[in-house]
Design a protein around this motif. Structure first.
Motif, PDB file in Angstrom:
ATOM      1  N   VAL A 191     -17.055   1.921  72.237  1.00 22.33           N
ATOM      2  CA  VAL A 191     -16.982   1.321  70.895  1.00 22.33           C
ATOM      3  C   VAL A 191     -17.200   2.357  69.811  1.00 22.33           C
ATOM      4  O   VAL A 191     -16.401   2.468  68.872  1.00 22.33           O
ATOM      5  N   TYR A 192     -18.249   3.130  69.942  1.00 21.68           N
ATOM      6  CA  TYR A 192     -18.617   4.062  68.878  1.00 21.68           C
ATOM      7  C   TYR A 192     -17.516   5.059  68.517  1.00 21.68           C
ATOM      8  O   TYR A 192     -17.324   5.345  67.321  1.00 21.68           O
ATOM      9  N   PRO A 193     -16.772   5.630  69.469  1.00 24.59           N
ATOM     10  CA  PRO A 193     -15.730   6.592  69.078  1.00 24.59           C
ATOM     11  C   PRO A 193     -14.741   6.023  68.058  1.00 24.59           C
ATOM     12  O   PRO A 193     -14.332   6.737  67.134  1.00 24.59           O
ATOM     13  N   TYR A 194     -14.380   4.760  68.205  1.00 18.71           N
ATOM     14  CA  TYR A 194     -13.441   4.141  67.257  1.00 18.71           C
ATOM     15  C   TYR A 194     -14.129   3.803  65.942  1.00 18.71           C
ATOM     16  O   TYR A 194     -13.556   3.990  64.860  1.00 18.71           O
ATOM     17  N   VAL A 195     -15.359   3.307  66.039  1.00 20.11           N
ATOM     18  CA  VAL A 195     -16.111   2.977  64.825  1.00 20.11           C
ATOM     19  C   VAL A 195     -16.344   4.230  63.986  1.00 20.11           C
ATOM     20  O   VAL A 195     -16.174   4.225  62.758  1.00 20.11           O
ATOM     21  N   SER A 196     -16.739   5.325  64.637  1.00 20.30           N
ATOM     22  CA  SER A 196     -17.051   6.550  63.898  1.00 20.30           C
ATOM     23  C   SER A 196     -15.811   7.139  63.229  1.00 20.30           C
ATOM     24  O   SER A 196     -15.894   7.647  62.104  1.00 20.30           O
ATOM     25  N   VAL A 197     -14.675   7.081  63.905  1.00 15.62           N
ATOM     26  CA  VAL A 197     -13.443   7.592  63.308  1.00 15.62           C
ATOM     27  C   VAL A 197     -13.086   6.776  62.068  1.00 15.62           C
ATOM     28  O   VAL A 197     -12.719   7.324  61.023  1.00 15.62           O
ATOM     29  N   MET A 198     -13.216   5.457  62.175  1.00 18.62           N
ATOM     30  CA  MET A 198     -12.877   4.597  61.046  1.00 18.62           C
ATOM     31  C   MET A 198     -13.814   4.831  59.862  1.00 18.62           C
ATOM     32  O   MET A 198     -13.361   5.069  58.731  1.00 18.62           O
ATOM     33  N   LEU A 199     -15.129   4.797  60.111  1.00 22.11           N
ATOM     34  CA  LEU A 199     -16.088   4.910  59.019  1.00 22.11           C
ATOM     35  C   LEU A 199     -16.115   6.318  58.427  1.00 22.11           C
ATOM     36  O   LEU A 199     -16.137   6.477  57.203  1.00 22.11           O
ATOM     37  N   SER A 200     -16.130   7.335  59.275  1.00 24.85           N
ATOM     38  CA  SER A 200     -16.143   8.699  58.741  1.00 24.85           C
ATOM     39  C   SER A 200     -14.823   9.037  58.063  1.00 24.85           C
ATOM     40  O   SER A 200     -14.783   9.848  57.131  1.00 24.85           O
ATOM     41  N   GLY A 201     -13.734   8.392  58.500  1.00 21.49           N
ATOM     42  CA  GLY A 201     -12.455   8.582  57.824  1.00 21.49           C
ATOM     43  C   GLY A 201     -12.480   8.037  56.411  1.00 21.49           C
ATOM     44  O   GLY A 201     -11.979   8.666  55.472  1.00 21.49           O
ATOM     45  N   VAL A 202     -13.085   6.860  56.246  1.00 19.53           N
ATOM     46  CA  VAL A 202     -13.248   6.299  54.896  1.00 19.53           C
ATOM     47  C   VAL A 202     -14.136   7.204  54.050  1.00 19.53           C
ATOM     48  O   VAL A 202     -13.826   7.498  52.891  1.00 19.53           O
ATOM     49  N   ALA A 203     -15.242   7.677  54.636  1.00 22.37           N
ATOM     50  CA  ALA A 203     -16.180   8.518  53.897  1.00 22.37           C
ATOM     51  C   ALA A 203     -15.568   9.856  53.509  1.00 22.37           C
ATOM     52  O   ALA A 203     -15.967  10.457  52.501  1.00 22.37           O
ATOM     53  N   SER A 204     -14.624  10.349  54.299  1.00 17.71           N
ATOM     54  CA  SER A 204     -14.036  11.664  54.025  1.00 17.71           C
ATOM     55  C   SER A 204     -13.197  11.682  52.751  1.00 17.71           C
ATOM     56  O   SER A 204     -12.888  12.751  52.225  1.00 17.71           O
ATOM     57  N   VAL A 205     -12.854  10.503  52.256  1.00 19.93           N
ATOM     58  CA  VAL A 205     -12.022  10.416  51.044  1.00 19.93           C
ATOM     59  C   VAL A 205     -12.801  10.852  49.803  1.00 19.93           C
ATOM     60  O   VAL A 205     -12.222  11.339  48.838  1.00 19.93           O
ATOM     61  N   VAL A 206     -14.129  10.681  49.837  1.00 24.69           N
ATOM     62  CA  VAL A 206     -14.954  11.005  48.666  1.00 24.69           C
ATOM     63  C   VAL A 206     -15.836  12.212  48.978  1.00 24.69           C
ATOM     64  O   VAL A 206     -16.262  12.391  50.118  1.00 24.69           O
ATOM     65  N   PRO A 207     -16.124  13.066  47.978  1.00 26.19           N
ATOM     66  CA  PRO A 207     -16.917  14.279  48.236  1.00 26.19           C
ATOM     67  C   PRO A 207     -18.418  14.034  48.293  1.00 26.19           C
ATOM     68  O   PRO A 207     -19.163  14.883  48.776  1.00 26.19           O
ATOM     69  N   PHE A 208     -18.872  12.883  47.802  1.00 30.51           N
ATOM     70  CA  PHE A 208     -20.305  12.598  47.786  1.00 30.51           C
ATOM     71  C   PHE A 208     -20.698  11.748  48.993  1.00 30.51           C
ATOM     72  O   PHE A 208     -19.844  11.310  49.772  1.00 30.51           O
ATOM     73  N   SER A 209     -21.995  11.508  49.139  1.00 30.99           N
ATOM     74  CA  SER A 209     -22.508  10.743  50.271  1.00 30.99           C
ATOM     75  C   SER A 209     -22.297   9.256  50.045  1.00 30.99           C
ATOM     76  O   SER A 209     -22.978   8.634  49.231  1.00 30.99           O
TER      77      SER A 209
END
Length: 349
Positions: free
Chosen positions: A38-56
């Motif tokens: 489960v986590y590999p797919y969740v992490s790709v999705m969430l970190s992909g969204v987060a990668s769009v913005v430069p801040f935390s």
């Protein structure tokens, strides 16, 4: 009627997610299933969204939740809602935060431990083997010594990710993605005051590194935090991977940073395990340049550290770790040496 139906569906989903957290926490193998399937797919999705913005994005989310919890009672009272309803809504928000934390990353705390996944047994302390290891460690540390090299943070990140992709599959780490980059905290000064060099942002699977890190600390700290993003929750294991990955780098400076990052734990264990004369003899083998750099690092962070704030943070984090299947709490960081000694020399193959 439509509002009530939505409310019932919302609570049903929430209860199912809570049940999933409980299952992973209590059922053997469920946490490892989450970490691998489960986590590999969740992490790709969430970190992909987060990668769009430069801040935390994680810090912004936490701030949003805190402000919501503060403002909601005032808003609901303005609309004449009873206090009972307000309390139920506040509890619901907290439960959603809870399930988001665990389903997004936190259930990695419930996975099989390092020794189960590595198919090895925790070895008991053997003086001869320990002395041999710390002797070899000093030789490797001294040989790797190099002053600050002209490597950019992006080059360091790229090289460390490449080595993580070679980790044997049995350890169950996810593969790092090119778009996953560490974030800088919006309150970096606060983390320096409590001695935090980096942390894992669980809500959007973002790793964070303190932007006041000394150059010699950056590779080890980045590799440590990246391991958390790859599914490692145990702090000793994160130190293990930071060390193992850095010392396998083709770049001498990164290799030196790997040994330097592990040095405080080796130094502490040697001080505890050896008698005074043997410890002094061993410590004198370390290059004076390295010891000077170690002292300069301590002075550098002591100037930024707040004893009061640090003590509060230590107590809270110790309680947090013990509540998430890490019974040794903050002492877990120093258990890395036992992991290294438990593995055979050819374990990477």
């Amino acid at each position: 009627m439509k509002y009530k139906r939505v409310k019932y569906i919302r609570w049903a989903v929430l209860l199912l997610l809570l049940a999933g957290v409980g299952m992973c926490a209590k059922m053997p193998g469920a946490g490892e299933w989450y970490a691998r399937e489960v986590y590999p797919y969740v992490s790709v999705m969430l970190s992909g969204v987060a990668s769009v913005v430069p801040f935390s994005l994680c810090e912004v989310t936490v701030l949003g939740f805190v402000l919501s919890l503060i403002a909601l009672p005032f808003w609901m009272r303005k609309h004449q809602a009873p206090w009972g309803k307000i309390c139920v809504r506040e509890v619901e928000i907290l439960l959603w935060v809870y399930v988001w934390f665990y389903w997004a990353w936190g259930m990695n705390y419930f996975r099989d431990d390092f020794f189960t996944r590595s198919e090895t047994e925790r070895v008991a302390y053997e003086e001869v083997r320990f002395r041999q290891f710390i002797g070899q460690f000093v030789d490797s540390l001294n040989a790797a010594y190099i002053q600050d090299a002209s490597l950019s943070e992006k080059e360091i990140q790229s090289g460390i990710k490449a080595i993580y992709r070679q980790v044997p599959e049995r350890f169950g780490l996810t593969l790092p993605k090119d778009f996953q980059h560490p974030k800088r905290s919006l309150v970096n000064g606060l983390y320096s005051k409590v001695g935090v060099l980096g942390y894992m942002g669980p809500f959007f699977d973002e790793s964070h590194v303190n932007h006041e890190l000394l150059p010699v600390q950056y590779p080890f700290t980045y590799a440590h935090e990246l391991s958390h993003l790859l599914g490692v929750s145990n702090e000793a294991e994160a130190n293990f991977w930071a060390y193992q990955v850095c010392v396998r780098s083709e770049n001498k400076f990164v290799r030196y940073c790997g040994y330097f990052g592990l040095l405080p734990y080796i130094y502490r264990d040697a001080y505890r395990m050896l008698d005074k004369a043997d410890f002094k003899e061993w410590a004198n083998r370390i290059r004076p340049d390295i010891l000077r750099e170690l002292r300069e690092k301590e002075v550098y962070w002591n100037e930024r550290y707040s004893p009061l704030m640090g003590a509060v943070q230590d107590a809270l984090y110790d309680w947090y770790l013990k509540g998430n299947h890490i019974p040794s709490g903050k002492k877990n960081y120093g258990e890395v040496v036992g992991m290294i000694l438990s593995l055979p020399e050819n374990w990477w193959q």
